[in-house]
Every structure is written in C-alpha cells, then in structure tokens.
Scaffold this motif. Sequence first.
Motif, mmCIF file in Angstrom:
data_model
loop_
_atom_site.group_PDB
_atom_site.id
_atom_site.type_symbol
_atom_site.label_atom_id
_atom_site.label_comp_id
_atom_site.label_asym_id
_atom_site.label_seq_id
_atom_site.Cartn_x
_atom_site.Cartn_y
_atom_site.Cartn_z
ATOM 1 N N ALA A 1 -0.256 4.875 2.846
ATOM 2 C CA ALA A 1 -1.410 4.072 3.263
ATOM 3 C C ALA A 1 -2.285 3.713 2.070
ATOM 4 O O ALA A 1 -2.737 2.561 1.941
ATOM 5 N N VAL A 2 -2.508 4.672 1.182
ATOM 6 C CA VAL A 2 -3.321 4.418 -0.009
ATOM 7 C C VAL A 2 -2.637 3.375 -0.895
ATOM 8 O O VAL A 2 -3.280 2.431 -1.371
ATOM 9 N N VAL A 3 -1.326 3.526 -1.108
ATOM 10 C CA VAL A 3 -0.586 2.583 -1.952
ATOM 11 C C VAL A 3 -0.658 1.176 -1.359
ATOM 12 O O VAL A 3 -0.981 0.206 -2.064
ATOM 13 N N PHE A 4 -0.371 1.050 -0.066
ATOM 14 C CA PHE A 4 -0.403 -0.264 0.577
ATOM 15 C C PHE A 4 -1.801 -0.868 0.526
ATOM 16 O O PHE A 4 -1.963 -2.062 0.248
ATOM 17 N N ILE B 1 -3.205 -9.591 2.352
ATOM 18 C CA ILE B 1 -3.683 -9.316 3.709
ATOM 19 C C ILE B 1 -2.661 -8.476 4.460
ATOM 20 O O ILE B 1 -3.010 -7.525 5.160
ATOM 21 N N ASN B 2 -1.386 -8.802 4.282
ATOM 22 C CA ASN B 2 -0.334 -8.028 4.942
ATOM 23 C C ASN B 2 -0.332 -6.587 4.458
ATOM 24 O O ASN B 2 -0.269 -5.652 5.248
ATOM 25 N N PHE B 3 -0.398 -6.385 3.149
ATOM 26 C CA PHE B 3 -0.432 -5.027 2.603
ATOM 27 C C PHE B 3 -1.670 -4.280 3.098
ATOM 28 O O PHE B 3 -1.602 -3.105 3.453
ATOM 29 N N LEU B 4 -2.817 -4.952 3.093
ATOM 30 C CA LEU B 4 -4.054 -4.312 3.515
ATOM 31 C C LEU B 4 -3.999 -3.883 4.979
ATOM 32 O O LEU B 4 -4.336 -2.744 5.311
ATOM 33 N N GLY C 1 -2.857 -4.204 -1.377
ATOM 34 C CA GLY C 1 -3.501 -5.273 -0.625
ATOM 35 C C GLY C 1 -4.786 -5.729 -1.276
ATOM 36 O O GLY C 1 -5.013 -6.939 -1.436
ATOM 37 N N ILE C 2 -5.614 -4.784 -1.668
ATOM 38 C CA ILE C 2 -6.886 -5.134 -2.309
ATOM 39 C C ILE C 2 -6.628 -5.851 -3.635
ATOM 40 O O ILE C 2 -7.250 -6.884 -3.926
ATOM 41 N N LEU C 3 -5.707 -5.317 -4.437
ATOM 42 C CA LEU C 3 -5.364 -5.974 -5.709
ATOM 43 C C LEU C 3 -4.848 -7.395 -5.493
ATOM 44 O O LEU C 3 -5.208 -8.316 -6.227
ATOM 45 N N SER C 4 -3.993 -7.574 -4.493
ATOM 46 C CA SER C 4 -3.437 -8.895 -4.224
ATOM 47 C C SER C 4 -4.507 -9.878 -3.758
ATOM 48 O O SER C 4 -4.457 -11.057 -4.091
#
Length: 184
Positions: free
Chosen positions: A24-27, A165-168, A31-34
């Motif tokens: 969850a942290v990685v995703f 957005i998908n990753f987040l 997401g935030i970086l993207s």
Amino acid sequence: MSTRILSGSLKIERLNARPVFICAVVFTLLGILSIVLPRIATLATVLFIGWLLLIAGVGGLYVAIQGRAVFNWRSMGLLFLLTTLAGLVMVVRPDAGIRVLTAILAVLFLFEGIVYTAVGIQLRQFFMAWKWMVASGLASLLLAVLILIGWPATTNIMIGLLVGINFLTSGLSLFMLGAAIRNQ
C-alpha cells in the motif's frame, strides 16, 4: 452465507497485514509521484510499454518463423512484425508513443462512457446500484472530453496522471484491506 463461504475458502486468518501495508505504501508513493511528476510518469509508462511490445514482437516473430510448417506463419509474422514496429517506435520516439496512447485512451474512455451509461440506464429497473454504473460512465465520458479538449497539450501529462490516480486509489484500497486484515 456467501461471506462465510468466501472467508472460509480464503482462510483470512492466515493473512498478514504487514506485506499488504508495505505494498500500500509503495503504490501510494508511486501514485503521488506520478501525479506530482506526470510528464516523467508518462514517459516511463510509454517506454515500459514500448519495451514490452518490442520484446513480445521479436519473440513472436521467432515463434512465427519456427512454426511456418505448422500454421499460417505469414499472418502471425505480420502481427508480430507490427507489434515489434510499434514497440520500436515507442522506444525510439516516445513522443509519438505518448500521442498514440493518449488518443487510444480518449477513444477507450469515450466508448466506455457511452456503454456504461447506456447499460446503467437499462439496468435501472432491475438494480438499485444502476446509478453507480451511470456515474462511472459519465466519469469516463468526462475524462474523454478532457483529453480531447486539451489535445495535444495534455498528451504529455495525461497517461502519467491516470497511472498516478490508479496507483493512488490502489494504494488506498490496500491500506483499507490491510486495516481489515489487522482487525480480523
């Protein structure tokens, strides 16, 4: 009853929340970086897809040539040649790949929006949740319109934003899953 069957077959008590939280942290961070750096995320995504297509195309060409005595290798060869060329273009000219992928996304969202909205309206007599399907369809239509209105200026950021957005949302849902597992 179905919850009992589902939880019994999945053996929820054996799940460990820690790896779910790590994922969850990685995703969430990806997401935030993207979202913060959408141009870099767009370029990374297109290059990744380009390399995948290039490798798959070359591998498929090899299989088509090796199987020329067994099946219609010319059709397979043409398909994998096109796959190889698409991958090559995306790796060598990522700007072209970005424009093509963004256009494909716009068309996909447009059709998805039309279909989901129409199906949701058709289902309104049968299911209470039909509004969620219509809402999803309208959201897809809105995304398509936003991409098309901003074309070509949005092409450099749209894929990165959508991937972000998908990753987040995936990361947030994994946090919720981890919390549910921990509370079990």
